[in-house]
Design a protein around this motif. Sequence first.
Motif, mmCIF file in Angstrom:
data_model
loop_
_atom_site.group_PDB
_atom_site.id
_atom_site.type_symbol
_atom_site.label_atom_id
_atom_site.label_comp_id
_atom_site.label_asym_id
_atom_site.label_seq_id
_atom_site.Cartn_x
_atom_site.Cartn_y
_atom_site.Cartn_z
ATOM 1 N N ILE A 126 0.819 -1.202 0.000
ATOM 2 C CA ILE A 126 0.000 0.000 0.000
ATOM 3 C C ILE A 126 0.853 1.252 0.000
ATOM 4 C CG2 ILE A 126 -2.015 -0.957 1.114
ATOM 5 C CD1 ILE A 126 -0.856 -0.403 3.724
ATOM 6 N N LEU A 160 -7.378 2.683 6.145
ATOM 7 C CA LEU A 160 -7.404 4.087 5.765
ATOM 8 C C LEU A 160 -5.968 4.485 5.451
ATOM 9 C CD1 LEU A 160 -9.544 5.655 8.676
ATOM 10 C CD2 LEU A 160 -10.328 5.004 6.392
ATOM 11 N N ILE A 161 -5.758 5.172 4.348
ATOM 12 C CA ILE A 161 -4.410 5.568 3.978
ATOM 13 C C ILE A 161 -4.370 7.078 3.752
ATOM 14 C CG2 ILE A 161 -2.554 5.263 2.303
ATOM 15 C CD1 ILE A 161 -3.796 2.539 1.629
ATOM 16 N N CYS A 162 -3.473 7.746 4.466
ATOM 17 C CA CYS A 162 -3.352 9.192 4.290
ATOM 18 C C CYS A 162 -2.523 9.459 3.033
ATOM 19 C CB CYS A 162 -2.686 9.830 5.505
ATOM 20 S SG CYS A 162 -2.435 11.601 5.280
ATOM 21 N N VAL A 163 -3.096 10.205 2.106
ATOM 22 C CA VAL A 163 -2.404 10.455 0.842
ATOM 23 C C VAL A 163 -1.250 11.426 1.039
ATOM 24 C CG1 VAL A 163 -4.428 10.012 -0.585
ATOM 25 C CG2 VAL A 163 -3.980 12.333 0.229
ATOM 26 N N ILE A 177 -4.019 3.302 8.685
ATOM 27 C CA ILE A 177 -4.830 3.066 9.873
ATOM 28 C C ILE A 177 -5.755 1.877 9.631
ATOM 29 C CG2 ILE A 177 -6.537 4.084 11.435
ATOM 30 C CD1 ILE A 177 -5.546 6.873 10.391
ATOM 31 N N ILE A 229 -8.963 -0.413 9.880
ATOM 32 C CA ILE A 229 -10.381 -0.309 10.195
ATOM 33 C C ILE A 229 -10.972 -1.709 10.220
ATOM 34 C CG2 ILE A 229 -10.839 2.032 9.411
ATOM 35 C CD1 ILE A 229 -11.705 0.902 6.746
ATOM 36 N N HIS A 247 -9.721 -6.487 -0.539
ATOM 37 C CA HIS A 247 -9.082 -5.516 0.335
ATOM 38 C C HIS A 247 -9.546 -4.125 -0.076
ATOM 39 C CE1 HIS A 247 -5.304 -3.150 1.583
ATOM 40 N NE2 HIS A 247 -6.033 -3.344 2.652
ATOM 41 N N VAL A 248 -10.100 -3.391 0.877
ATOM 42 C CA VAL A 248 -10.603 -2.059 0.582
ATOM 43 C C VAL A 248 -9.673 -1.009 1.181
ATOM 44 C CG1 VAL A 248 -12.520 -0.458 0.834
ATOM 45 C CG2 VAL A 248 -12.972 -2.910 0.575
ATOM 46 N N GLU A 249 -9.287 -0.060 0.377
ATOM 47 C CA GLU A 249 -8.473 1.058 0.855
ATOM 48 C C GLU A 249 -9.279 2.338 0.735
ATOM 49 O OE1 GLU A 249 -5.217 1.189 -1.801
ATOM 50 O OE2 GLU A 249 -4.449 -0.792 -1.271
ATOM 51 N N PHE A 250 -9.353 3.088 1.835
ATOM 52 C CA PHE A 250 -9.929 4.433 1.771
ATOM 53 C C PHE A 250 -8.779 5.421 1.770
ATOM 54 C CE2 PHE A 250 -13.362 1.945 3.594
ATOM 55 C CZ PHE A 250 -14.479 2.442 2.924
ATOM 56 N N HIS A 251 -8.642 6.175 0.708
ATOM 57 C CA HIS A 251 -7.589 7.176 0.626
ATOM 58 C C HIS A 251 -8.144 8.531 1.019
ATOM 59 C CE1 HIS A 251 -4.798 4.499 -1.627
ATOM 60 N NE2 HIS A 251 -5.938 3.899 -1.954
ATOM 61 N N GLY A 252 -7.362 9.250 1.806
ATOM 62 C CA GLY A 252 -7.843 10.551 2.228
ATOM 63 C C GLY A 252 -6.825 11.266 3.084
ATOM 64 N N LEU A 253 -7.300 12.163 3.932
ATOM 65 C CA LEU A 253 -6.393 12.946 4.759
ATOM 66 C C LEU A 253 -6.594 12.633 6.232
ATOM 67 C CD1 LEU A 253 -6.553 16.416 2.993
ATOM 68 C CD2 LEU A 253 -4.520 14.980 3.256
ATOM 69 N N CYS A 254 -5.481 12.307 6.896
ATOM 70 C CA CYS A 254 -5.558 12.066 8.329
ATOM 71 C C CYS A 254 -5.683 13.415 9.041
ATOM 72 C CB CYS A 254 -4.324 11.308 8.811
ATOM 73 S SG CYS A 254 -2.814 12.278 8.859
#
Lengths: 133, 133
Positions: free
Chosen positions: B68, B85-88, B94, B96, B118-125
């Motif tokens: 990842i 959860l992945i901070c871009v 993180i 979940i 496998h599900v990845e949510f990309h966004g901002l921490c």
Amino acid sequence: MKKYRDIGLKLTPQRLAILDYLEGNKCHPSADDIYKEVLKKFPTMSFATVYNTLATLKEKNTIRELTIDPGKKRYDSNTEPHNHLICVSCNQVIDIHVQFNLDLPQGMNKDFTVLRNHVEFHGLCPLCKEKQL
Amino acid sequence: MKKYRDIGLKLTPQRLAILDYLEGNKCHPSADDIYKEVLKKFPTMSFATVYNTLATLKEKNTIRELTIDPGKKRYDSNTEPHNHLICVSCNQVIDIHVQFNLDLPQGMNKDFTVLRNHVEFHGLCPLCKEKQL
DNA sequence: CTGGCTGCAAATCTTTTGCATCCTG
DNA sequence: CAGGATGCAAAAGATTTGCAGCCAG
């Protein structure tokens, strides 16, 4: 090629060759794949140019960088949201054009701003399934 | 430490240190992170041992290798199915603990045998969100 | 003409490998 | 005591960087 003009970059023959190769390619090539291919047309092509171009295109959101292959980055010219089938045996990556509407459950990690999601289905492609028989 | 015994491997102090570090770690460390940390206890520790151990533990399904992070592999001692959860911005990952029951639509790629997803949510921490203000 | 792009080489980072030595079981 | 594990060094693979010269706009 007209469509490339509005990217807002200088258009060099090398860049066009890279873009062309990516455009007609559903195999999610690595930087090395791209280098090897474009080298055929431009024997002086260097890795630096490939990486420079890929980095620039990524910034302009013209391509996506995929982190699905352990050990190397792969690139995808399809920037529309879509998901992937990944063969655990040969690492082949297959596009699937299905959208999943996923949300974090209420209250979970509400401080994290979700921008997008990416679903990977890991399994065996037809070819590798046969080999394992 | 008793639980490690049934892995079926020789238990060396180095391996225990690596397992211990992974166990109490939700940060999905890279091989280099692990090396740096275990080096504090075992000044003679080498990369070869870290990679050997990680490869062995992966085979025994005691840890998961995560693809990842562009550029390096990360390792996760949590082998239960879960998503990320992945901070871009900072590449933080993180866990979940939500399961999504996803299926390929009927008839689509029916030759491909799906083993897991496998599900990845990309966004901002939260931290990176603040920095961008 | 000028700034961005290319090409080459060297450097960096991650991971792998070969082999002699060591130590767990 | 034997076979697997460690440690070291070297190699391999992927990516990045510095810089001089070139060319698209």
